[in-house]
Design an enzyme around this catalytic site. Structure first.
Site, short mmCIF file in Angstrom:
data_model
loop_
_atom_site.label_atom_id
_atom_site.label_comp_id
_atom_site.label_asym_id
_atom_site.label_seq_id
_atom_site.Cartn_x
_atom_site.Cartn_y
_atom_site.Cartn_z
N ASP A 39 0.87 -1.17 0.00
CA ASP A 39 0.00 0.00 0.00
C ASP A 39 0.91 1.22 0.00
OD1 ASP A 39 -2.40 1.53 0.45
OD2 ASP A 39 -1.66 1.81 2.48
N ASP B 298 -1.80 -0.73 6.07
CA ASP B 298 -2.00 -0.20 7.41
C ASP B 298 -3.41 0.33 7.65
OD1 ASP B 298 -1.71 2.00 5.72
OD2 ASP B 298 -1.20 3.25 7.42
N ASP C 6 -7.46 -1.05 3.90
CA ASP C 6 -6.60 -2.16 3.49
C ASP C 6 -7.08 -3.50 4.05
OD1 ASP C 6 -4.99 -0.40 2.18
OD2 ASP C 6 -3.65 -0.13 3.89
P1 ADP Z 1 -3.56 4.77 -0.34
O1 ADP Z 1 -4.11 3.68 -1.20
O2 ADP Z 1 -2.40 5.45 -0.99
O3 ADP Z 1 -3.26 4.32 1.05
P2 ADP Z 1 -6.15 5.74 0.35
O4 ADP Z 1 -6.88 4.63 -0.33
O5 ADP Z 1 -6.11 5.74 1.82
O6 ADP Z 1 -4.68 5.89 -0.24
O7 ADP Z 1 -6.78 7.13 -0.12
C1 ADP Z 1 -6.90 7.41 -1.48
C2 ADP Z 1 -7.23 8.86 -1.72
O8 ADP Z 1 -8.52 9.17 -1.17
C3 ADP Z 1 -6.29 9.82 -1.04
O9 ADP Z 1 -5.15 10.06 -1.82
C4 ADP Z 1 -7.16 11.05 -0.90
O10 ADP Z 1 -7.17 11.79 -2.10
C5 ADP Z 1 -8.55 10.49 -0.68
N1 ADP Z 1 -8.92 10.46 0.75
C6 ADP Z 1 -9.07 9.37 1.52
N2 ADP Z 1 -9.43 9.68 2.77
C7 ADP Z 1 -9.48 11.04 2.82
C8 ADP Z 1 -9.79 11.99 3.84
N3 ADP Z 1 -10.11 11.64 5.07
N4 ADP Z 1 -9.74 13.30 3.51
C9 ADP Z 1 -9.42 13.67 2.26
N5 ADP Z 1 -9.11 12.83 1.27
C10 ADP Z 1 -9.14 11.52 1.52
MG MG Z 2 -3.33 3.51 3.12
#
Ligand code: ADP
Ligand code: MG
Length: 409
Positions: A129, A307, A311
């Site tokens: 991730d 994490d 996920d």
């Molecule tokens: P990754 O797969 O890199 O861990 P996430 O799946 O957690 O990323 O999140 C993907 C995208 O969703 C982030 O890059 C962001 O643009 C958006 N996002 C997720 N949660 C939030 C939040 N609480 N506030 C703002 N944007 C969010």
């Molecule tokens: Mg993440």
């Protein structure tokens, strides 16, 4: 130091729910779970005992017929039973596994299922991730473009999210007395919530349809009343050990895939920086699971390191889920392997530990088999007495014990 003030403390998790209690539970589970090798050995042990009894009976009969002395025959039969007591064989695997699990836990690696030690040796590809795993997951707000007048309201909404982006927004806005209502976290996309009469939202393009700048930093769009009002540019640092991990995994013949819900530009940059073999961007949680399933359908055994809350499904879909400790609790429950000290390099430690455990188990099994075959032959032919047999038996168990203890070094 609190001299005259009032401290209001709320214990959110007590007793069996506390982290310590859960660690204890996890370790107990691991100790109780059985690996495939163990089950095989169990099956062998089940036939082993009746077989030894038959050999003992034959020894008794044989010697009685040969010498005519019942006492002598009984002694030789007894020696067979004593020497063949499958102690060494029985403890060969569990002892090595327990040693490995406890060696791991001392390095901050929690193994909740002993099977992990076998699964990890067969892993073909590791999916990483991005946010919080390949990167530190500690964002700082670099820039606000557009209407920045309602940062406190946006922060009040983000206060309900566990996402690292949310923490950065809350930190940047400073303290606020505003309270958000009806907050909804959209995993992998963003968040919405109401402050006063207005509904606010923050998230990526799938939440807030807007022009995505081709920035190398993470971009979050925000708005209210159904209109996008601006963007936040956030910076995160790549973990120093991530590149090392990819390199070591490759050296072990394991491919790496960086998987992210973030934009293509950011994901590509991070993948290049850590040296991942492949990258997949703009994946929603459900698509992340799909990616893992896709790899599995190609016949690959997939490890997933993650994490966040989003996920958890992919962690349990993977053949081996590895959760970073202090991540979301749900992620830790979904994974049989938890790295408590949040260090990615622990993954390589587990891999090496698993290899060593495997070879120790093989040595243990080989020597206890060899010991039994040799011992039984000597006992049947009357070369050793029950006393010597007993001593040899203890000695063999000590050897297995000592060999397994080497895993703790
Ligand atoms: P990754 O797969 O890199 O861990 P996430 O799946 O957690 O990323 O999140 C993907 C995208 O969703 C982030 O890059 C962001 O643009 C958006 N996002 C997720 N949660 C939030 C939040 N609480 N506030 C703002 N944007 C969010
Ligand atoms: Mg993440």
């Amino acid at each position: 130091m609190n001299a005259g003030g009032v401290l209001e403390v709320r214990a959110t998790r007590v007793g069996v729910e506390s982290t310590l209690a859960q660690i204890v539970k996890t370790v107990e589970q691991a100790a109780a779970s059985r690996t495939r090798v163990e089950r095989t050995v169990d099956r062998i042990s089940r036939v082993f005992i009746p077989a030894v009894l038959v050999v003992a009976l034959l020894t008794f009969g044989g010697w009685l017929w040969y010498t005519g002395l019942a006492a002598d025959a009984l002694m030789h039969a007894l020696a067979v039973i004593v020497i063949a007591c499958p102690c060494a064989l029985g403890i060969a695997t569990p002892l090595a596994v327990t040693s490995a699990v406890s060696a791991a836990s001392r390095r901050g690696i929690l193994v909740s299922d002993a099977q992990v030690l076998e699964t990890i040796r067969g892993i073909d590809v590791v999916v990483l991730d991005k946010t919080g795993t390949a990167t530190e997951g500690e964002f700082t707000l670099l820039e606000v473009t557009g209407d920045a007048s309602r940062m406190p309201e946006l922060a009040a909404v983000e206060a309900y999210s566990e996402h690292p982006i949310a923490r950065a927004v809350v930190d940047a806005a400073g303290s606020t007395r505003l309270e958000a209502r009806n907050v909804r976290v959209e995993a992998g996309r963003g968040i919405t919530g109401a402050v006063g009469e207005t509904i606010y939202f923050l998230g990526n393009r799938s939440m807030a349809p807007a022009e995505e700048p081709d920035a190398a930093d993470t971009v979050v769009h925000f708005g209210w009343d159904g209109m996008v009002r601006g963007t936040l540019r956030l910076g995160d640092r790549v973990r120093p050990e991530a590149a090392q991990l990819c390199k070591q995994l490759r050296a072990n013949g394991i491919r790496t895939v960086l998987l992210s819900g973030d934009s293509t530009a950011v994901t590509r940059r991070v993948a290049e920086e850590i040296g991942a073999d492949e990258w997949i961007a703009e994946a929603l949680p459900a698509q992340k699971v799909q990616v893992i399933r896709g790899l599995q359908e190609k016949g690959l055994s997939v490890g997933m390191i993650g994490d966040g809350i989003n996920d958890a499904p992919s962690l349990s879909q993977a053949n081996l889920g590895i959760a970073l400790g202090s991540g979301a609790d749900i992620a830790m429950q979904a994974a049989p392997l938890v790295l408590m000290n949040r260090s990615l390099s622990a993954t390589i430690d587990v891999l090496h530990l698993a290899e060593r455990t495997h070879s120790i188990i093989c040595q243990n099994l080989f020597w206890s088999f060899a010991y039994n075959v040799l011992g039984i032959s000597l006992a049947v032919t009357g070369v050793i007495s029950p006393i010597i047999a007993a001593a040899a038996m203890v000695l063999s168990s000590i050897c297995v014990l000592g060999n397994s203890r080497r895993l703790q070094a």
